[in-house]
Design an enzyme around this catalytic site. Structure first.
Site, short mmCIF file in Angstrom:
data_model
loop_
_atom_site.label_atom_id
_atom_site.label_comp_id
_atom_site.label_asym_id
_atom_site.label_seq_id
_atom_site.Cartn_x
_atom_site.Cartn_y
_atom_site.Cartn_z
N GLU A 173 13.13 32.79 73.06
CA GLU A 173 12.96 32.69 71.59
C GLU A 173 11.47 32.62 71.33
O GLU A 173 10.81 31.67 71.77
CB GLU A 173 13.67 31.47 71.02
CG GLU A 173 15.18 31.64 70.96
CD GLU A 173 15.92 30.51 70.25
OE1 GLU A 173 15.36 29.93 69.29
OE2 GLU A 173 17.04 30.20 70.68
N GLU A 188 21.85 35.97 66.75
CA GLU A 188 22.63 34.74 66.57
C GLU A 188 23.56 34.89 65.37
O GLU A 188 23.29 35.67 64.46
CB GLU A 188 21.65 33.56 66.35
CG GLU A 188 22.36 32.22 66.17
CD GLU A 188 21.42 31.01 66.30
OE1 GLU A 188 20.19 31.21 66.29
OE2 GLU A 188 21.94 29.89 66.39
N ASN A 193 21.65 25.74 75.17
CA ASN A 193 20.45 26.17 74.44
C ASN A 193 19.76 24.95 73.85
O ASN A 193 20.42 24.08 73.27
CB ASN A 193 20.86 27.10 73.28
CG ASN A 193 19.73 27.31 72.28
OD1 ASN A 193 18.76 28.02 72.58
ND2 ASN A 193 19.82 26.70 71.12
N GLU A 194 18.48 24.88 74.01
CA GLU A 194 17.68 23.80 73.41
C GLU A 194 18.41 22.45 73.53
O GLU A 194 18.62 21.75 72.54
CB GLU A 194 17.32 24.11 71.95
CG GLU A 194 16.44 25.35 71.85
CD GLU A 194 15.75 25.55 70.50
OE1 GLU A 194 16.04 24.82 69.54
OE2 GLU A 194 14.91 26.46 70.43
N GLN A 246 14.39 36.96 65.42
CA GLN A 246 15.60 37.50 66.01
C GLN A 246 15.63 39.00 65.72
O GLN A 246 14.77 39.51 65.01
CB GLN A 246 16.81 36.80 65.43
CG GLN A 246 16.83 35.30 65.77
CD GLN A 246 18.16 34.62 65.43
OE1 GLN A 246 19.12 35.24 65.02
NE2 GLN A 246 18.18 33.30 65.61
N TYR A 258 7.79 29.01 68.81
CA TYR A 258 7.65 29.67 67.52
C TYR A 258 6.28 29.34 66.91
O TYR A 258 5.74 28.25 67.13
CB TYR A 258 8.71 29.17 66.53
CG TYR A 258 10.10 29.69 66.82
CD1 TYR A 258 10.49 30.94 66.38
CD2 TYR A 258 11.04 28.91 67.50
CE1 TYR A 258 11.76 31.43 66.62
CE2 TYR A 258 12.32 29.39 67.75
CZ TYR A 258 12.68 30.65 67.31
OH TYR A 258 13.95 31.13 67.54
#
Ligand code: AHR
Length: 500
Positions: A303, A24, A171-172, A352, A247
């Protein structure tokens, strides 16, 4: 404790993309980590760091996702094409408030993927972009003919189209990508994806819908319900994959905890939260099965990883953190889970790639180091494109804390080109574990290679002064027995054994 492997029973292909990465415009991931520009003193090829590209090639990066993350829903791709000195300069308001000069754009991303030899995964802007903008980006990248966007690409020096393997519609979007409700997103997905044209049906762009966060099963249910009907009718996939982001924050979002200083309790909390990935995948898959029993739509965990407090003294918006043996275990646990769900999990991208969150590489100016997570990816690369084998642990015990109870050892096993790859994690922070590996045939098995990532202290990590403190080493803790091996796993270790 015994690991029983039935080599006669394969359970499906482990797609190489499960070992994918995410990059990113955040902190020093793209700028400095991957891209330094052609005029840099740091050795580079067309602006891409030579040392980093070489290291990444050793782990066979199968796919790279770009440009975000939250950045994707603020990214306007036309800012990142054409003569570099004329590209717009702006502030990256999402991450760290630093200058974004757009010197890394579409052409540079494609060049990086070409150097890495990996597939391309471009994340489109649904949150703040238009249907036209998204549609034109796909036309710019993939159309081989006469059209305004194809002509613009040619004017910018690229005659032939690029290959876009995957394209995500936002995204999200339940969060930073627009705070949408699932039905609303589902309807937008239907609309936006219509204009992602398949200009080259031989090489279709595989479309990814924004999926849930953690255990938000309602999101999965409503997006599947809103969109799946069309998947049965469309020739080239209306929705090829749906994403999942998860996460591990050991102390929760507001008190994530240090990357390098943790006690035994926190060790098990971190591993316990990583192990929840299995439960979450099962939950989302059960909903997907309801709509899509033929498993046409894959799950893309694009992710995942540990998210700790940033390294003291660094920009809080850069999300730069160290990586210890604990990260190696989280990587090993998670990758084994993905392998076991290979019938539905078709892609995953660690967050990442460089200098951000659970990175595989850290850089400091011209210096570079490989993290313990890197070494786990290196060992596990043998699973890429292999067939998952039926395996299970019998007589295993439990480890953990008051709150988090975990299996002692987790595993997955695959076969490719006649070689069986077994990857094992000993989750106990303090105790070694013995394990008999029993294969199907009544014969001796030859060990082709065996490696381990572990260290004297679970807090150990690599620094620019000592970059190989925690590294992959040859593993010798095994002996041949009838039908297999007897293995002694050190505490807090990730092990790979390959036999034939
Ligand atoms: O990886 C950092 C951020 O985490 C990403 O930009 C976003 O998608 C997620 O919330």
């Amino acid at each position: 404790m015994k690991l029983v492997i039935n080599e006669k029973h394969t359970l499906g292909r482990i797609e190489p993309e499960v070992y994918g990465h995410f990059s990113e415009h955040l902190g020093r991931c793209i700028y400095e980590g991957l891209y330094v520009g052609e005029d840099s003193d740091i050795p580079n090829v067309k602006g891409m760091r030579k040392d980093v590209v070489e290291a990444l090639k050793e782990i066979n990066v199968p796919v790279l996702r770009w440009p975000g993350g939250c950045f994707a829903d603020e990214y306007h791709w036309m800012d990142g094409i054409g003569e570099k000195s004329k590209r717009k300069k702006m502030i990256n308001t999402h991450w760290g408030g630093v200058m974004e000069d757009n010197s890394f754009g579409t052409h540079e991303f494609m060049e990086l993927c070409e150097q890495l030899g990996c597939k391309t995964y471009v994340n489109g802007n649904l949150g703040s972009g238009t249907v036209q903008e998204m549609s034109q980006w796909v036309e710019y990248m993939t159309f081989d003919g006469v059209s305004p966007m194809a002509d613009l690409r040619k004017a910018n020096g690229r005659e032939k189209p690029f290959k876009v393997d995957y394209f995500a519609v936002g995204n999200e979007n339940w969060g930073c990508g627009g705070n949408m409700h699932p039905e609303y997103y589902g309807h937008l997905y239907r609309q936006y994806q219509t204009y992602i044209r398949q200009y080259n049906p031989e090489k279709p762009v595989r479309k990814i819908a924004c999926g849930p966060n953690n255990d938000d099963y309602d999101w999965t249910d409503k997006v599947m319900k809103t969109c799946f009907d069309r998947c049965q009718k469309e020739q080239h996939g209306f929705m090829d994959l749906i994403s999942l982001h998860y996460y591990v924050f050991p102390g929760g979002w507001n008190n994530k905890g240090s990357a390098t200083q943790f006690d035994e309790d926190c060790w098990y909390t971190t591993l316990g939260k990583a192990y929840l990935m299995d439960q979450y995948i099962k939950g989302h898959v059960a909903i997907m099965d309801k709509y899509d029993p033929e498993k046409k739509v894959g799950l893309s965990v694009d992710e995942w990883g540990n998210w700790f407090d940033v390294e003291p003294g660094t920009n809080p918006g850069f999300l730069y953190q160290q990586s210890t043996v604990r990260d190696a275990l989280v990587a090993g646990i998670t990758l084994n889970i993905f392998n076991k769900h290979c019938d539905r999990v078709k892609m995953a991208c660690i967050a990442q790639m460089i200098n951000v969150l659970q990175a595989v590489i850290l850089t400091e100016n011209e210096k570079m180091l490989k993290t313990p997570t890197y070494h786990v990816f290196h060992m596990f690369r043998h699973h890429q494109g292999a067939e998952l084998l039926d395996s299970c642990i019998l007589g295993g015990g439990e480890t953990g804390s008051e709150e988090w109870k975990l299996p002692d050892v987790t595993e997955s096993v695959s076969v490719k080109d006649g070689i069986i790859t077994i990857t094992l994690n000993n989750l106990s922070m303090t105790e070694g574990k013995e394990l008999d590996i029993e294969l199907s045939e009544d014969r001796a098995y030859e060990v082709v290679e065996a490696n381990i990532v572990s260290s004297g202290d679970v807090h150990d990590h690599n620094t620019f002064e000592e970059p190989d403190h925690v590294a992959e080493k040859a593993f010798t803790g095994y002996e041949s027995i009838k039908r297999g091996l007897k293995v002694a796993l050190p505490a807090a270790s990730v092990v790979e054994i390959r036999v034939r």
